[in-house]
Structures are given as structure tokens and as C-alpha cells.
Motif scaffolding. Structure first.
Motif, short mmCIF file in Angstrom:
data_model
loop_
_atom_site.label_atom_id
_atom_site.label_comp_id
_atom_site.label_asym_id
_atom_site.label_seq_id
_atom_site.Cartn_x
_atom_site.Cartn_y
_atom_site.Cartn_z
N VAL A 116 -3.31 7.28 4.74
CA VAL A 116 -2.43 8.26 4.09
C VAL A 116 -2.27 7.85 2.63
N ILE A 117 -2.40 8.82 1.72
CA ILE A 117 -2.24 8.55 0.29
C ILE A 117 -0.81 8.85 -0.11
N ASN A 118 -0.20 7.88 -0.81
CA ASN A 118 1.17 8.02 -1.28
C ASN A 118 1.22 7.98 -2.80
N ARG A 119 2.21 8.68 -3.34
CA ARG A 119 2.47 8.62 -4.77
C ARG A 119 3.97 8.54 -4.99
N ALA A 120 4.43 7.43 -5.58
CA ALA A 120 5.85 7.27 -5.84
C ALA A 120 6.28 8.22 -6.95
N ALA A 121 7.54 8.56 -6.97
CA ALA A 121 8.08 9.47 -7.98
C ALA A 121 7.78 8.95 -9.38
N ASN A 122 7.26 9.84 -10.23
CA ASN A 122 6.94 9.54 -11.64
C ASN A 122 5.86 8.47 -11.80
N SER A 123 5.15 8.16 -10.74
CA SER A 123 4.09 7.16 -10.82
C SER A 123 2.75 7.82 -11.08
N ASN A 124 1.89 7.15 -11.83
CA ASN A 124 0.54 7.63 -12.08
C ASN A 124 -0.48 6.88 -11.23
N THR A 125 -0.02 6.26 -10.16
CA THR A 125 -0.90 5.49 -9.28
C THR A 125 -0.78 5.99 -7.84
N LEU A 126 -1.90 6.15 -7.18
CA LEU A 126 -1.95 6.49 -5.77
C LEU A 126 -2.15 5.22 -4.96
N THR A 127 -1.51 5.14 -3.81
CA THR A 127 -1.65 3.96 -2.96
C THR A 127 -1.87 4.37 -1.52
N THR A 128 -2.43 3.45 -0.74
CA THR A 128 -2.53 3.62 0.70
C THR A 128 -2.16 2.29 1.32
N PRO A 129 -1.50 2.28 2.48
CA PRO A 129 -1.04 1.01 3.06
C PRO A 129 -2.17 0.01 3.26
N THR A 130 -1.86 -1.26 3.03
CA THR A 130 -2.83 -2.34 3.21
C THR A 130 -3.08 -2.57 4.70
N VAL A 131 -4.34 -2.72 5.07
CA VAL A 131 -4.73 -3.02 6.45
C VAL A 131 -5.53 -4.31 6.43
N ALA A 132 -5.12 -5.28 7.23
CA ALA A 132 -5.80 -6.58 7.26
C ALA A 132 -7.27 -6.44 7.59
N GLY A 133 -8.12 -7.07 6.78
CA GLY A 133 -9.56 -7.08 7.02
C GLY A 133 -10.29 -5.82 6.62
N ALA A 134 -9.55 -4.83 6.09
CA ALA A 134 -10.19 -3.55 5.74
C ALA A 134 -10.69 -3.56 4.31
N THR A 135 -11.66 -2.69 4.02
CA THR A 135 -12.13 -2.44 2.66
C THR A 135 -11.87 -0.98 2.33
N TYR A 136 -11.84 -0.68 1.02
CA TYR A 136 -11.46 0.65 0.56
C TYR A 136 -12.49 1.20 -0.42
N GLN A 137 -12.60 2.53 -0.43
CA GLN A 137 -13.40 3.22 -1.43
C GLN A 137 -12.68 4.52 -1.77
N TRP A 138 -12.35 4.68 -3.08
CA TRP A 138 -11.68 5.89 -3.53
C TRP A 138 -12.69 6.92 -4.01
N TYR A 139 -12.31 8.20 -3.85
CA TYR A 139 -13.15 9.32 -4.24
C TYR A 139 -12.34 10.23 -5.17
N PHE A 140 -13.02 10.76 -6.19
CA PHE A 140 -12.42 11.77 -7.05
C PHE A 140 -13.32 13.00 -7.02
N ASN A 141 -12.74 14.14 -6.66
CA ASN A 141 -13.52 15.37 -6.45
C ASN A 141 -14.69 15.13 -5.51
N ARG A 142 -14.40 14.33 -4.47
CA ARG A 142 -15.33 14.04 -3.37
C ARG A 142 -16.54 13.24 -3.80
N THR A 143 -16.44 12.54 -4.91
CA THR A 143 -17.50 11.64 -5.38
C THR A 143 -16.94 10.22 -5.44
#
Length: 267
Positions: A116-143
């Protein structure tokens, strides 16, 4: 009698030698072809390789639904039940593997929980909860964005943001699109002539769009779902809203590889 015995021994040795040359394997059409696990709720193609000279293949697949592609390939629908053992066996006739049965057991591995993607009020950063042992890849406009592999990502522009999370078993899951609207977007000058009206538009009325170049139109709701998609348009077009709910939508316009976005309100 001795001559017949020698013939039998010769035939047996020849048969054993031929079988000893059988190096057939069953591989998966994934990034890890020899893996003995498979991610739940996936469709994977399995292939029998190395059975030189074979004249027939008899496939037996238990623990999962499957369908034939060809003599040497089957599609397997990996079930949702984690820990299920799928057995794939191929009995071979002819060639160096004549009489051999090649088997492979596949264990169903768990998909990570949908991020789940979260954005705090007035923040310019998106976050997702940390999961132990997981890796992440972000996409912008599906790229995929190069180097964007942490559990946070800075908002850059109007568009769609998503994150893929992969667990230590190699299974991955994608978030829903996070749609971001900006009122200060720098866009290509070619879109200066793009027009749309009225905005807001009343449900049931048409949204008119006009553009002199060839363009594609997509209307996306606030959850990231595409609700209207039209290709290769030119000039004035009427977009019907009869089947759309009231709310805020993102109008995506693409022309000659360039994108622009507009916020549309349907009342």
C-alpha cells in the motif's frame, strides 16, 4: 547359444549406454528456469529439454491445472495454496531417453502481501511499509525508475506511481496505482493547443476534447482504474460520461510519445 548370449549382452549394453546419455530436464519459462518453487496464482510454461531424438512425450501433471501447448511444452496454473506440491512427469519414447521418465516437483511459494502506498499530509514523498527481507522497485507512469529500490520515493510530477515488492522467495506483488495531480506541471509546448470543456462536466453530458495532432486519450479514476481509452484520435471528439460515477478523474493525453495530464471533475 553362446552367440545368442553375446547378442543379448550387446543389446543390453547398447541400451544402457543410450539411456546413460539422457540428460533431459524440465525447465520453467521464468527468470530462474531450474527453480523447484513457483509463486502462487501464476501461470508458468514448463518445457522438456534435451530429449534428443524422442518420438513422443507423455505428460502427467498433478497438483495443478494444466494445458498443452505442444509435445514439449505445457502451461501450468499455479494454485493459491502455499506449500502445495506439483509433480510434473514426462515419459519419453524414442531417442537417447527412450523409456525414461523425467520428473520435477514444484512447491507453491507465497506471494508477498500487496503493498500500500502512503503519503503523509503536505509530504512530497511516497512510502510503503517495510517488509523484512523484501526488495522494492518503484514505477512512474508504469515504467520502472532506475535506482528507486527503497521503501520510499519522492513525488516528481503528475502521473501514476506504483511499487513492486519482492520477497526472499522471488515472488512479487504490485501496489495499486497512486494517482498524483499537480497544478504546476511543465509540459511539452505542443499541448498548448489542446482544449477540453466543460470542466466540471455533469454526469451524462459529453466532455469535448480538441487537438490538431493525432492523439490517444485515457480517463483514469482516482483509484487508478482506466475507465475510458481511445486511440488514434484527431480533431474534435466527444467523450461520453453516461457510465461514469461522479468524482475526480485524470485525463491522460499522449501524442507522438509525449504525455500531458488534466484533472477532470464529473458532478
Amino acid at each position: 547359444m553362446m552367440k545368442n548370449l553375446l547378442v543379448i549382452i550387446f543389446i543390453s549394453i547398447t541400451h544402457l549406454a543410450a539411456k546413460a546419455q539422457c540428460t533431459a530436464t524440465i525447465t520453467a519459462a521464468t527468470s530462474n528456469p531450474t527453480s523447484t518453487s513457483a509463486c502462487s496464482d501464476n501461470i508458468i510454461i514448463y518445457t522438456i529439454n534435451g530429449a534428443t531424438g524422442a518420438t513422443s512425450y507423455n505428460w502427467t501433471i498433478t497438483g495443478a491445472s494444466s494445458s498443452r501447448i505442444s509435445d514439449t511444452q505445457y502451461t501450468v496454473l499455479i494454485p493459491n495454496t502455499v506449500g502445495t506440491i506439483i509433480n510434473i512427469s514426462v515419459a519419453i519414447t524414442g531417442g537417447v531417453c527412450n523409456g525414461s521418465t523425467i520428473s520435477k516437483n514444484i512447491t507453491v511459494a507465497a506471494q508477498p502481501t500487496k503493498p500500500v502506498i502512503n503519503r503523509a499530509a503536505n509530504s512530497n514523498t511516497l512510502t510503503t511499509p517495510t517488509v523484512a527481507g523484501a526488495t522494492y522497485q518503484w514505477y512512474f507512469n508504469r515504467t520502472p525508475v532506475a535506482g528507486a529500490t527503497s521503501n520510499s520515493f519522492p513525488i516528481q510530477n503528475t502521473g501514476f506511481y506504483a511499487v513492486e515488492i519482492k520477497n526472499n522467495g522471488g515472488c512479487s506483488t504490485y501496489s495499486d496505482d497512486f494517482t498524483y495531480f499537480s497544478t504546476s506541471v511543465k509540459e511539452d509546448p505542443k499541448f498548448a493547443g489542446f482544449a477540453y470543456y466543460p470542466n466540471p462536466v455533469e454526469t451524462g453530458n459529453s466532455l469535448t476534447v480538441m487537438f490538431s495532432d493525432t492523439y490517444d486519450i485515457e480517463l483514469i479514476d482516482i483509484t487508478g482504474k482506466s475507465v475510458l481509452n481511445k486511440k488514434s484520435l484527431k480533431g474534435k471528439q466527444e467523450l461520453e460520461t453516461n457510465n461514469l460515477n461522479a468524482g475526480v478523474y485524470l485525463l491522460k493525453v499522449e501524442s507522438e510519445g509525449k504525455l500531458t495530464f488534466r484533472k477532470i471533475i464529473i458532478n
